[in-house]
Enzyme design. Structure first.
Site, mmCIF file in Angstrom:
data_model
loop_
_atom_site.group_PDB
_atom_site.id
_atom_site.type_symbol
_atom_site.label_atom_id
_atom_site.label_comp_id
_atom_site.label_asym_id
_atom_site.label_seq_id
_atom_site.Cartn_x
_atom_site.Cartn_y
_atom_site.Cartn_z
ATOM 1 N N GLU A 1 42.229 -70.261 -4.407
ATOM 2 C CA GLU A 1 41.041 -69.655 -4.095
ATOM 3 C C GLU A 1 40.444 -68.751 -5.224
ATOM 4 O OE1 GLU A 1 41.944 -67.854 -0.302
ATOM 5 O OE2 GLU A 1 42.667 -69.591 0.394
ATOM 6 N N GLU B 1 45.936 -61.732 2.389
ATOM 7 C CA GLU B 1 47.456 -62.053 2.253
ATOM 8 C C GLU B 1 48.030 -61.409 0.956
ATOM 9 O OE1 GLU B 1 45.109 -64.127 2.750
ATOM 10 O OE2 GLU B 1 45.925 -65.471 4.485
ATOM 11 N N HIS C 1 38.735 -63.177 4.908
ATOM 12 C CA HIS C 1 39.882 -63.925 5.641
ATOM 13 C C HIS C 1 39.782 -64.291 7.035
ATOM 14 C CE1 HIS C 1 44.140 -64.058 6.515
ATOM 15 N NE2 HIS C 1 43.714 -63.117 7.778
ATOM 16 N N HIS D 1 45.563 -64.244 -3.106
ATOM 17 C CA HIS D 1 47.024 -64.983 -3.112
ATOM 18 C C HIS D 1 47.142 -66.129 -3.767
ATOM 19 C CE1 HIS D 1 45.349 -67.956 -0.441
ATOM 20 N NE2 HIS D 1 44.633 -66.909 -0.020
ATOM 21 N N ASP E 1 40.174 -60.793 0.649
ATOM 22 C CA ASP E 1 41.044 -61.508 1.341
ATOM 23 C C ASP E 1 42.023 -60.831 2.165
ATOM 24 O OD1 ASP E 1 42.211 -63.667 2.602
ATOM 25 O OD2 ASP E 1 42.451 -65.084 1.075
ATOM 26 N N HIS F 1 48.337 -70.662 -0.556
ATOM 27 C CA HIS F 1 47.596 -71.684 0.243
ATOM 28 C C HIS F 1 46.287 -71.644 -0.529
ATOM 29 C CE1 HIS F 1 46.393 -68.008 2.447
ATOM 30 N NE2 HIS F 1 45.107 -68.654 2.469
#
Ligand code: ZN
Length: 274
Positions: free
Chosen positions: A135, A10, A60, A104, A8, A115
């Site tokens: 996630e 973030e 991402h 994240h 990802d 998120h």
């Protein structure tokens, strides 16, 4: 040893704002460079620590963040969006281990850009069999379905704590310390890369943890950001209204649960006109 690397953005050391993760923004190219450095440090360390194959999944946003010509020459890449199983596309039981890079914190938690699935404000909290999931949990759940352990996670101190709770045996690397959703105490880049490299080495050179197996059937509960988002999500066959903003769904296995959450999220996102 075959390693699957779900990447990802973030959770890259240095990133504190959505603008840095958005390819249309002028700050993106620098953050993309940091992302490439972290991936290549992880791949190089993996190859030096017993991995013979590394498959990198660009996980991402547009899923076209990773520059193929700057990627470690021994890594293969999954690139591009509109694919099933998003952050774990291409993962199967032939892999020996999964690493989650630049992850994240979950929706509803503290943490940099927290998120669950997209940074748009669609989901306030996801629970899987009653436990809050982000996630990290979703990817680990699919890996566990295939009998593959998650051995390493990198990101801020908050996703680190999430992982410690959900996957107590996983090796963890902190690359920044969250002060809010958009602010963090950052480390020098060389220290970030040193930690990732050392973390991968520790992860692959010890006994792997047991795969993360979620008990079936799997009960999803999704709190949406608004009542009308939940109204939209009810279009998924099998969705059950549990409350004003809360939808339930029962899946027979982890793969169905993963895809059902993606479908609920996408349906609810129509409220935003997307
Ligand atoms: Zn992301």
């Amino acid at each position: 040893m075959k390693l699957y690397l779900s990447v990802d953005m973030e959770g890259v050391g240095g990133i504190v704002d959505i603008a840095q993760t958005d390819e249309s923004h002028r700050e993106y190219p620098r953050a993309q460079g940091w992302l490439m450095e972290e991936i290549n440090a992880a791949v190089e360390s993996a190859l030096n620590s017993g991995a013979s194959e590394v498959l990198v999944n660009d996980a991402h946003s547009t899923k076209r963040n990773i520059l193929l010509d700057q990627l470690h020459p021994r890594a293969e890449l999954i690139s591009g969006s509109l694919r099933p199983m998003g952050q774990v596309a291409g993962l199967d039981g032939s892999f020996d281990a999964v690493a989650l890079l630049a992850y994240h914190a979950r929706a509803g938690n503290f943490g940099i850009l927290a998120h669950t699935r997209a940074w748009t404000s669609v989901v306030a909290e996801l629970r899987v069999n009653g436990r809050p999931f982000g996630e990290t949990g979703l990817s680990a759940m699919v890996a566990g379905h295939y009998g593959v352990p998650v051995v390493l996670i990198t990101g801020d101190d908050i996703v680190n704590a999430e992982a410690r709770e959900l996957l107590p045996e996983v090796e963890r690397v902190i690359v920044k310390y969250a002060l809010s959703r958009y602010a963090a105490r950052l480390l020098p880049r060389q220290e970030v890369l040193r930690r990732i490299s050392a973390g991968m080495q520790r992860a692959l050179q010890r006994a792997f943890p047991a795969p993360f197996v979620v008990t079936t059937p799997i009960h999803l509960e999704v709190d949406f950001a608004s009542q009308s988002m939940a109204d939209y999500a009810m279009d998924l066959p099998g969705a059950v209204r549990l409350g004003g903003i809360t939808i339930g769904y029962t899946a027979p296995d982890a793969l169905t649960a993963y895809q059902a959450y993606a479908a609920l999220f996408g349906l609810a996102g129509r409220e935003l006109g997307s």
